[in-house]
Motif scaffolding. Structure first.
Motif, PDB file in Angstrom:
ATOM      1  N   ARG A 241       0.827  -1.212   0.000  1.00  0.00           N
ATOM      2  CA  ARG A 241       0.000   0.000   0.000  1.00  0.00           C
ATOM      3  C   ARG A 241       0.861   1.261   0.000  1.00  0.00           C
ATOM      4  O   ARG A 241       0.589   2.215  -0.732  1.00  0.00           O
ATOM      5  N   ASP A 242       1.920   1.271   0.810  1.00  0.00           N
ATOM      6  CA  ASP A 242       2.720   2.489   0.934  1.00  0.00           C
ATOM      7  C   ASP A 242       3.627   2.725  -0.270  1.00  0.00           C
ATOM      8  O   ASP A 242       4.165   3.815  -0.422  1.00  0.00           O
ATOM      9  N   VAL A 243       3.788   1.734  -1.130  1.00  0.00           N
ATOM     10  CA  VAL A 243       4.417   1.980  -2.426  1.00  0.00           C
ATOM     11  C   VAL A 243       3.365   2.408  -3.447  1.00  0.00           C
ATOM     12  O   VAL A 243       3.513   3.412  -4.145  1.00  0.00           O
ATOM     13  N   LEU A 244       2.284   1.646  -3.537  1.00  0.00           N
ATOM     14  CA  LEU A 244       1.328   1.843  -4.618  1.00  0.00           C
ATOM     15  C   LEU A 244       0.644   3.204  -4.574  1.00  0.00           C
ATOM     16  O   LEU A 244       0.519   3.882  -5.604  1.00  0.00           O
ATOM     17  N   VAL A 245       0.180   3.621  -3.404  1.00  0.00           N
ATOM     18  CA  VAL A 245      -0.599   4.854  -3.335  1.00  0.00           C
ATOM     19  C   VAL A 245       0.226   6.066  -3.774  1.00  0.00           C
ATOM     20  O   VAL A 245      -0.213   6.846  -4.645  1.00  0.00           O
TER      21      VAL A 245
ATOM     22  N   GLY B  82      -7.396   4.353  -9.202  1.00  0.00           N
ATOM     23  CA  GLY B  82      -6.321   3.436  -8.829  1.00  0.00           C
ATOM     24  C   GLY B  82      -6.047   3.465  -7.342  1.00  0.00           C
ATOM     25  O   GLY B  82      -5.869   2.421  -6.707  1.00  0.00           O
ATOM     26  N   ILE B  83      -6.005   4.657  -6.758  1.00  0.00           N
ATOM     27  CA  ILE B  83      -5.756   4.786  -5.321  1.00  0.00           C
ATOM     28  C   ILE B  83      -6.902   4.149  -4.529  1.00  0.00           C
ATOM     29  O   ILE B  83      -6.661   3.431  -3.548  1.00  0.00           O
ATOM     30  N   GLU B  84      -8.123   4.379  -4.958  1.00  0.00           N
ATOM     31  CA  GLU B  84      -9.259   3.789  -4.251  1.00  0.00           C
ATOM     32  C   GLU B  84      -9.218   2.263  -4.317  1.00  0.00           C
ATOM     33  O   GLU B  84      -9.581   1.588  -3.341  1.00  0.00           O
ATOM     34  N   SER B  85      -8.773   1.714  -5.423  1.00  0.00           N
ATOM     35  CA  SER B  85      -8.641   0.262  -5.537  1.00  0.00           C
ATOM     36  C   SER B  85      -7.645  -0.276  -4.514  1.00  0.00           C
ATOM     37  O   SER B  85      -7.895  -1.275  -3.826  1.00  0.00           O
TER      38      SER B  85
END
Length: 439
Positions: free
Chosen positions: A98-102, A118-121
């Motif tokens: 999560r802390d990479v993707l967002v 994308g962030i909501e996913s």
């Protein structure tokens, strides 16, 4: 890019908390979650594999390093810590992902509605993952650990050059035979600076640069020219000699390479029963190699600046080769992407992935099945959908993946063959140099 571009088990005595059978668990879950987020963000299945490959690579480095802080089984990449108290694997992996993707999705040069989706996913998957973890100190330590691993790869990659513009309408077009010029329906080149992005695996992006394109006056060039001219037409403006299966192969492999090869690797992982540490290493290796495949190929593309088949065929009267014939209206099956031909990045990706998988499993000859999101009949990749193609080895899939670029009319065979070899060298270096097993 598509037709348009947006304008684990307990080991030894080290402390961990995990509750997944072999072949399933948070690493492959988050690999799939990242693909889902990439689609929601509009970068996949075919719009921007460059940022997509970087996204997966950074996420899997953070996941790998977080798990290896809990139980050191292979060498870390960016985050070197060891924990000494019980720590939730599920929470650590979820927080690292999560802390990479967002933040990375938040930086994508795409429309705000795509970025938000994308962030909501990711946030929905993160909430679900944490809700499934038993509350307590182990969970909190896992979250802290995952966040620290993510912060380490962000610090390492924060200024890697990936903020280079995606489009450049001012790129100087060639005028001489063989020189790249804008392809039909595009008035720009795509991401000409990507070859200057800091590599994950390579010493420099040109380390394994492909051998050059063929001489325009050679018989070998004429053979490549006539092959793509014969097979790659759209069947509307331009006739073609493809079989129905060859047309299927062309559309099947249009899908983003990072999305397709990660899905394929998840399937093989599940069948082989890999645990979470094995998966962390496998997907780490796969994705750093795929990311560097694009970096290395983009460096070569803009070094050689070679024209695409559609330009070559429409302008063959200028190439000085008596064995080529111009067709000013020749149209490929797939709209030609706006960057130079050589080498084929799609083929580099296949070569890199096949080499990593072969080296990781110790054999090329593993049977598997694959599906695609880019078939025109709308077939989807899910448990309920038909499996479209089957392979007896990783190399067979990589070779078919490369061939597909000839069948849709967008690459010469020389670019495909050189690309596959280029990718294999990158994949081999990844396995030989990174995430080495320590016990």
């Amino acid at each position: 890019m598509h037709r348009t571009i947006f304008t684990l088990c307990l080991t030894l005595s080290l402390p961990l908390v995990v509750a997944h059978p072999a072949g399933a668990g948070p690493v492959t879950d988050w690999n799939a979650n990242a693909g889902k987020a990439a689609i929601a963000s509009c970068i996949s299945p075919a719009n921007d594999p460059l940022h997509e490959s970087r996204l997966y690579a950074m996420m899997h480095i953070a996941i790998h390093d977080a798990l290896n802080a809990i139980d050191r089984r292979s060498q870390p990449y960016a985050f070197n810590r060891r924990v000494e108290r019980p720590t939730s694997v599920d929470a650590a992996v979820a927080a690292a992902a999560r802390d990479v993707l967002v933040p990375v999705i938040g930086q994508l040069p795409f429309p705000p509605e795509c970025v938000q989706a994308g962030i909501e996913s990711v946030e929905a998957d993160y909430a679900a993952a944490l809700a499934a973890v038993r509350p307590g100190a182990a969970k909190e330590r896992g979250i802290e650990l995952g966040r620290a691993a993510a912060a380490a790869i962000h610090a390492l990659r924060g200024w890697d050059g990936s903020d280079t513009p995606l489009t450049d309408p001012g790129y100087p077009q060639g005028t001489a035979p063989g020189e790249y010029r804008f392809t039909p329906r595009f008035d720009f080149v795509f991401a000409p600076g990507w070859g200057r992005v800091t590599p994950f695996v390579l010493r420099r992006s040109s380390q394994f640069r492909a051998d050059p394109p063929l001489d325009l006056r050679s018989r070998a060039y004429a053979a490549d020219f006539n092959e793509v001219k014969r097979l790659g037409g759209d069947g509307v403006t331009t006739p073609h000699a493809r079989t129905p299966e060859q047309t299927e192969i062309g559309f099947f492999w249009l899908e983003s390479s990072p999305l397709a090869w990660n899905r394929l690797a998840r399937s093989v992982s599940a069948r082989r029963g890999l645990d979470q540490w094995e998966n962390a290493r496998l997907f780490g290796l796969l994705n750093i190699a795929l990311a560097d495949g694009y970096i290395g190929s983009w460096e070569g593309k803009f070094f050689y600046n070679f024209w695409r088949p559609v330009t070559a065929i429409q302008n063959a009267a200028t190439d000085g080769n008596p064995d080529t014939r111009a067709d000013p209206t020749w149209t490929p099956l797939q709209l030609t992407y706006p960057m130079p031909d050589h080498d084929s990045a799609h083929s580099v990706e296949g070569g890199a992935a096949a080499e990593v998988l072969k080296e990781f499993f110790g054999t090329d000859h593993i049977r598997f099945r694959a599906c695609s999101l880019t078939l025109p009949d709308g077939s989807k990749c899910s448990d309920a959908s038909p499996v479209i193609r089957r392979y007896a080895s990783f190399s067979e899939a990589a070779n078919e993946n490369g061939l597909s670029r000839i069948l849709v009319g967008i690459h010469f065979r020389r670019a495909v063959e050189e690309g596959i070899q280029h990718g294999r060298l990158i994949g081999r270096r990844a396995v030989e140099r990174f995430f080495k097993r320590v016990h």
